[in-house]
Design an enzyme around this catalytic site. Structure first.
Site, PDB file in Angstrom:
ATOM      1  CE  LYS A  60      78.897  27.427  29.329  1.00  0.00           C
ATOM      2  NZ  LYS A  60      77.602  26.958  28.432  1.00  0.00           N
TER       3      LYS A  60
ATOM      4  CB  SER B  25      76.640  23.901  30.621  1.00  0.00           C
ATOM      5  OG  SER B  25      76.966  22.731  29.846  1.00  0.00           O
TER       6      SER B  25
ATOM      7  CE  LYS C 244      81.052  23.189  29.886  1.00  0.00           C
ATOM      8  NZ  LYS C 244      79.679  22.595  29.647  1.00  0.00           N
TER       9      LYS C 244
ATOM     10  CB  SER D  77      78.884  25.150  26.473  1.00  0.00           C
ATOM     11  OG  SER D  77      78.360  24.666  27.638  1.00  0.00           O
TER      12      SER D  77
END
Length: 399
Positions: A233, A66, A69, A131
């Site tokens: 993140k 992730s 992202k 997320s």
């Protein structure tokens, strides 16, 4: 000093800078890298100077999960800055986005309702704070029509920032054999987002977000550690292990950390924190050149002057390990001699400082003045000099 033909790299030692570094008594190789992290991939970057304080396999390709992202969000931020999107732009949640990234998927989601329409401001919170894979897919479809096309857009956008290795294939970070990044490029991407979109970046520090009556905490563990963290993140899939891109500010200094490949979420949080705390504690900032001060010179071919002064756009500073004793190496690097005309303010060189094999500082340098085409006599002399140095180089290459 080594001189190369146009098209080759010219490297000149900076006498003054080397003296500064020698007097500073650095031992970065021994002291700075004395910190050892079990993370298979790691980097610690000082945002202001660009200095790398620690790195481990930072240029090797890895699975982003992730953390991909960040590139998804970058595309949205860029489109907002260009006026193609606004915070109130409506993003539809397709059945595809709902099935692949929503509640039925079992992955991270913002729990958006199928066929609903959300404001972009909510979609961004769903991606950054929760997320949400559903939010990421919906954004990709709204911008590019489908996720595969959006993956190409993501890759093109980071290429434009100078990130040459990372490849994106989807907006979520879900497994794809071609989707790979490096720790260094994730850190540089984070730094770009922080500096270019300071207002939008504040979303990364948001502690929680509620959608569809479901409140979720921000997945970034650094935000609760009281260390000045304000982003960015996390990521985890089976192929990647546990990873994190984080940033924190203490006493006006911002550090960016990337770790990946760890075995547990606890390990991820612990290693990221240790790296940040060590970076804030183990280094001190030294100014090498003031804003507007000449850093060095570059050779010019065919100009009214044979050399042009070089400056940076601001002060140049370097983070130095406390109580250390080994010198660094500094070079002005450019392709030269420069060909006229040279415009004032044009980027023509870089100041590169290295510690062994580690590049600790890489700063663009700009022409401090314009250099126009010289007289016929001066151009003839330059041509003779260039021919002579070419003969010398050929002779040395054969010896």
């Amino acid at each position: 000093m080594s001189i190369r033909m146009p098209g080759a790299t010219l490297r000149r030692s900076l006498g003054r800078l080397l003296l500064v570094l020698a007097m500073a008594s650095l031992a970065a190789a021994g002291h700075a890298q004395s910190f050892q992290s079990p993370a298979p991939f790691a980097i610690l970057l000082d945002s202001e100077s660009g200095a790398v304080l620690y790195e481990k396999a930072a240029d090797e390709l890895m699975v982003p999960a992730s953390m991909a992202k960040l590139a998804t969000v970058l595309v949205a931020f860029q489109d907002m800055a260009a006026g193609r999107l606004t915070p109130d732009s409506e993003i539809g949640i397709s059945e595809n986005a709902w099935r692949k990234g929503g509640a039925p998927s079992g992955g991270s989601t913002m729990f958006a309702i199928v066929n609903s329409r959300l404001k972009l401001s909510d979609i961004l919170q769903g991606i950054i704070v929760q997320s949400g894979n559903d939010a990421s897919i919906a954004l990709a479809e709204a911008i590019a029509g489908d996720e595969a096309t959006f993956g190409r857009v993501m890759t093109e956008r980071v290429r434009a920032l100078g990130l040459t290795k990372s490849v994106f294939r989807n907006a979520t970070g879900m497994p794809d054999p071609q989707q790979r990044v490096t720790a260094r490029e994730l850190a540089l991407l984070a730094d770009h987002i922080i500096k270019t979109y300071p207002e939008l970046y504040k979303i990364f520090g948001q502690r929680d977000f509620t959608w569809n009556k479901i409140r979720q905490q921000n997945r970034n563990p650094l935000l609760t550690m009281d260390i000045g963290a304000d982003g960015l993140k996390t990521g985890n899939i089976d192929e990647s292990g546990y990873g994190l891109v984080g940033s924190a500010v203490q006493n006006g200094q911002r550090l960016i950390v990337v770790v990946n490949g760890l075995k547990t979420a606890r390990d991820r949080a612990s290693e990221a924190r240790k790296l940040l705390e060590w970076g804030f504690r183990a280094f001190e900032r030294r100014q090498l050149f003031a804003a507007g001060e000449n850093v060095g010179e570059a050779s010019v071919y065919g100009g009214e002057k044979g050399r042009v002064a070089l400056r940076s756009k601001g002060a140049i500073s370097l983070l130095m390990p406390r109580g250390s004793s080994e010198r660094l190496t500094a070079r002005i690097v450019y392709r030269g001699p420069l060909l006229v005309p040279v415009e004032e303010g044009a980027q023509v060189a870089r100041l590169v400082v290295t510690r062994g094999d580690i590049k600790t500082l890489d700063v663009p340098l700009y022409a401090a003045e314009a250099v126009r085409t010289g007289s016929l006599q001066s151009r003839a002399l330059d041509a003779l000099l260039e021919a002579a140095t070419g003969w010398v180089r050929k002779a040395l290459s054969r010896s």
